[in-house]
Write a protein that holds these residues in place. Structure first.
Motif, mmCIF file in Angstrom:
data_model
loop_
_atom_site.group_PDB
_atom_site.id
_atom_site.type_symbol
_atom_site.label_atom_id
_atom_site.label_comp_id
_atom_site.label_asym_id
_atom_site.label_seq_id
_atom_site.Cartn_x
_atom_site.Cartn_y
_atom_site.Cartn_z
ATOM 1 N N PRO A 48 0.767 -1.162 0.074
ATOM 2 C CA PRO A 48 0.132 0.000 -0.177
ATOM 3 C C PRO A 48 0.756 1.282 0.199
ATOM 4 N N ALA A 49 2.088 1.286 0.400
ATOM 5 C CA ALA A 49 2.830 2.511 0.446
ATOM 6 C C ALA A 49 3.481 2.794 -0.794
ATOM 7 N N ASP A 50 3.241 1.643 -1.844
ATOM 8 C CA ASP A 50 3.924 2.092 -3.255
ATOM 9 C C ASP A 50 2.738 2.557 -4.172
ATOM 10 N N PRO A 51 2.781 3.807 -4.559
ATOM 11 C CA PRO A 51 1.710 4.267 -5.523
ATOM 12 C C PRO A 51 1.890 3.664 -6.908
ATOM 13 N N ALA A 52 2.847 3.060 -7.355
ATOM 14 C CA ALA A 52 2.723 2.542 -8.699
ATOM 15 C C ALA A 52 2.181 1.088 -8.671
ATOM 16 N N VAL A 53 1.759 0.547 -7.405
ATOM 17 C CA VAL A 53 1.087 -0.634 -7.694
ATOM 18 C C VAL A 53 -0.349 -0.759 -6.458
ATOM 19 N N THR A 54 -0.673 0.675 -6.240
ATOM 20 C CA THR A 54 -1.788 0.848 -5.326
ATOM 21 C C THR A 54 -2.712 1.908 -5.918
ATOM 22 N N ALA A 55 -3.895 1.411 -6.025
ATOM 23 C CA ALA A 55 -5.115 2.411 -6.116
ATOM 24 C C ALA A 55 -5.820 2.561 -4.724
ATOM 25 N N ARG A 56 -5.871 3.737 -4.472
ATOM 26 C CA ARG A 56 -6.828 3.881 -3.362
ATOM 27 C C ARG A 56 -8.250 4.324 -3.565
#
Length: 54
Positions: free
Chosen positions: A36-44
């Motif tokens: 979750p801390a990596d915006p490249a692999v996470t959609a919030r």
């Protein structure tokens, strides 16, 4: 929203009447994010609801 301004006629709701929760998904929005801390692999995703809907 920092520095947000609202018109005077905008309704204001007490915090006790609203609920919000963040969820962290993979980019396809099918599974939870591996990191979750990596915006490249996470959609919030933000869910907002009335307290009575909970």
């Amino acid at each position: 929203m920092p520095n947000a301004t609202f018109p005077k006629r905008s309704p204001t709701w007490p915090k006790s009447q609203l609920g919000a929760d963040w969820a962290y998904y993979d980019p396809s929005l099918e599974w939870g994010s591996a990191n979750p801390a990596d915006p490249a692999v996470t959609a919030r995703v933000l869910t907002i609801m009335w307290a009575y809907e909970y």
